[in-house]
Enzyme design. Sequence first.
Site, short mmCIF file in Angstrom:
data_model
loop_
_atom_site.label_atom_id
_atom_site.label_comp_id
_atom_site.label_asym_id
_atom_site.label_seq_id
_atom_site.Cartn_x
_atom_site.Cartn_y
_atom_site.Cartn_z
CB SER A 132 2.31 -4.31 0.08
OG SER A 132 2.14 -3.61 1.26
CG HIS A 136 3.02 -8.49 1.75
ND1 HIS A 136 3.83 -9.44 2.17
CD2 HIS A 136 3.42 -7.25 2.26
CE1 HIS A 136 4.64 -8.91 2.93
NE2 HIS A 136 4.55 -7.53 3.14
CG ASP A 171 3.59 -4.64 4.90
OD1 ASP A 171 4.33 -5.51 4.90
OD2 ASP A 171 3.18 -4.05 3.71
CG MET A 222 4.42 -1.83 10.14
SD MET A 222 4.95 -0.47 9.10
CE MET A 222 5.07 -1.09 7.39
CG HIS A 282 6.58 -8.32 6.58
ND1 HIS A 282 6.70 -7.19 5.68
CD2 HIS A 282 7.38 -8.69 7.49
CE1 HIS A 282 7.98 -6.99 6.03
NE2 HIS A 282 8.44 -7.52 7.04
CG MET A 318 7.85 -5.16 9.39
SD MET A 318 7.44 -4.00 8.04
CE MET A 318 5.87 -4.83 7.86
CG MET A 329 12.81 -6.59 4.83
SD MET A 329 11.10 -6.65 4.50
CE MET A 329 10.74 -4.83 3.88
N GLY A 362 9.03 -0.22 7.35
CA GLY A 362 8.41 0.68 7.87
C GLY A 362 7.61 1.60 7.13
N GLY A 375 5.81 2.12 2.59
CA GLY A 375 5.82 1.96 1.30
C GLY A 375 6.40 3.31 0.60
CG ASP A 426 8.09 -6.31 1.31
OD1 ASP A 426 7.57 -5.28 0.86
OD2 ASP A 426 7.56 -6.61 2.63
N GLY A 427 9.88 -4.48 -1.22
CA GLY A 427 10.02 -3.08 -1.02
C GLY A 427 10.74 -2.49 -2.55
N GLY A 457 3.53 -2.79 -3.33
CA GLY A 457 2.72 -1.90 -2.92
C GLY A 457 2.03 -0.82 -3.81
#
Length: 214
Positions: free
Chosen positions: A6, A31, A33, A35, A64, A66, A135, A140, A142, A173-174, A195
Amino acid sequence: MKIAPSMLSCDFSKMGEEIIRMDKAGADYMHLDVMDGAFVPNITFGAPVIKAVRGLTEVPFDVHLMIDNPLNYIDDFADAGADIITFHVEAKSDIKATIDKIKSRGVKAGLVIKPDTPAKTVYPYLKDIYMVLIMTVEPGFGGQSFMENMLPKVSDIRREAERQGVSITIEADGGINESTIGKCAEAGIDICVSGTGVFKAENAKNAIDRLKAF
Ligand code: DX5
Ligand code: ZN
């Protein structure tokens, strides 16, 4: 296991170099992210930034989203060179229209579910999508702790996909690192996002090699 570092955890002052570093380290996907500060309480980067680094690698870009209104931005992310676009079932856009829009641009479509969202919310769309992203933290930020209790969603989705006679790729993810990825592998996840697990490691290639071995 396939690994998608990530870029949220990269050094943004040299994002291009970081993409190349992850390519050389053996990343299966990048990946990214996105946001918007509305769907999640954080803001990262958008399509222009993704476009700027797209040419630096052949590794597929897993974007991804968000964001509250993904449908309005699919063209931008397709133009930027996304290979996979995932968006949240909890977002405001019409889900079927957004999937259709992504596919109309020749991009693979995926649906993401937050920890509190049941697996069954994706069942009506399994035949239309390439991927489900589960998720394993609240989206929101890492560096959060892995939520192991999300893993039963994997077998639920697999069972339903089999019942419908469709194949589906499942990503998590996460909070995924060397101590948590084993559980993801056992649960039958295909792709793991990592990440901090990759970027904070002393040697990214060693870290990715170790994660891939699961
Ligand atoms: C969280 C993002 C993740 C995050 C993962 O909202 O979707 O991709 O960057 O980072 P780690 O692996 O540190 O949890
Ligand atoms: Zn992500």
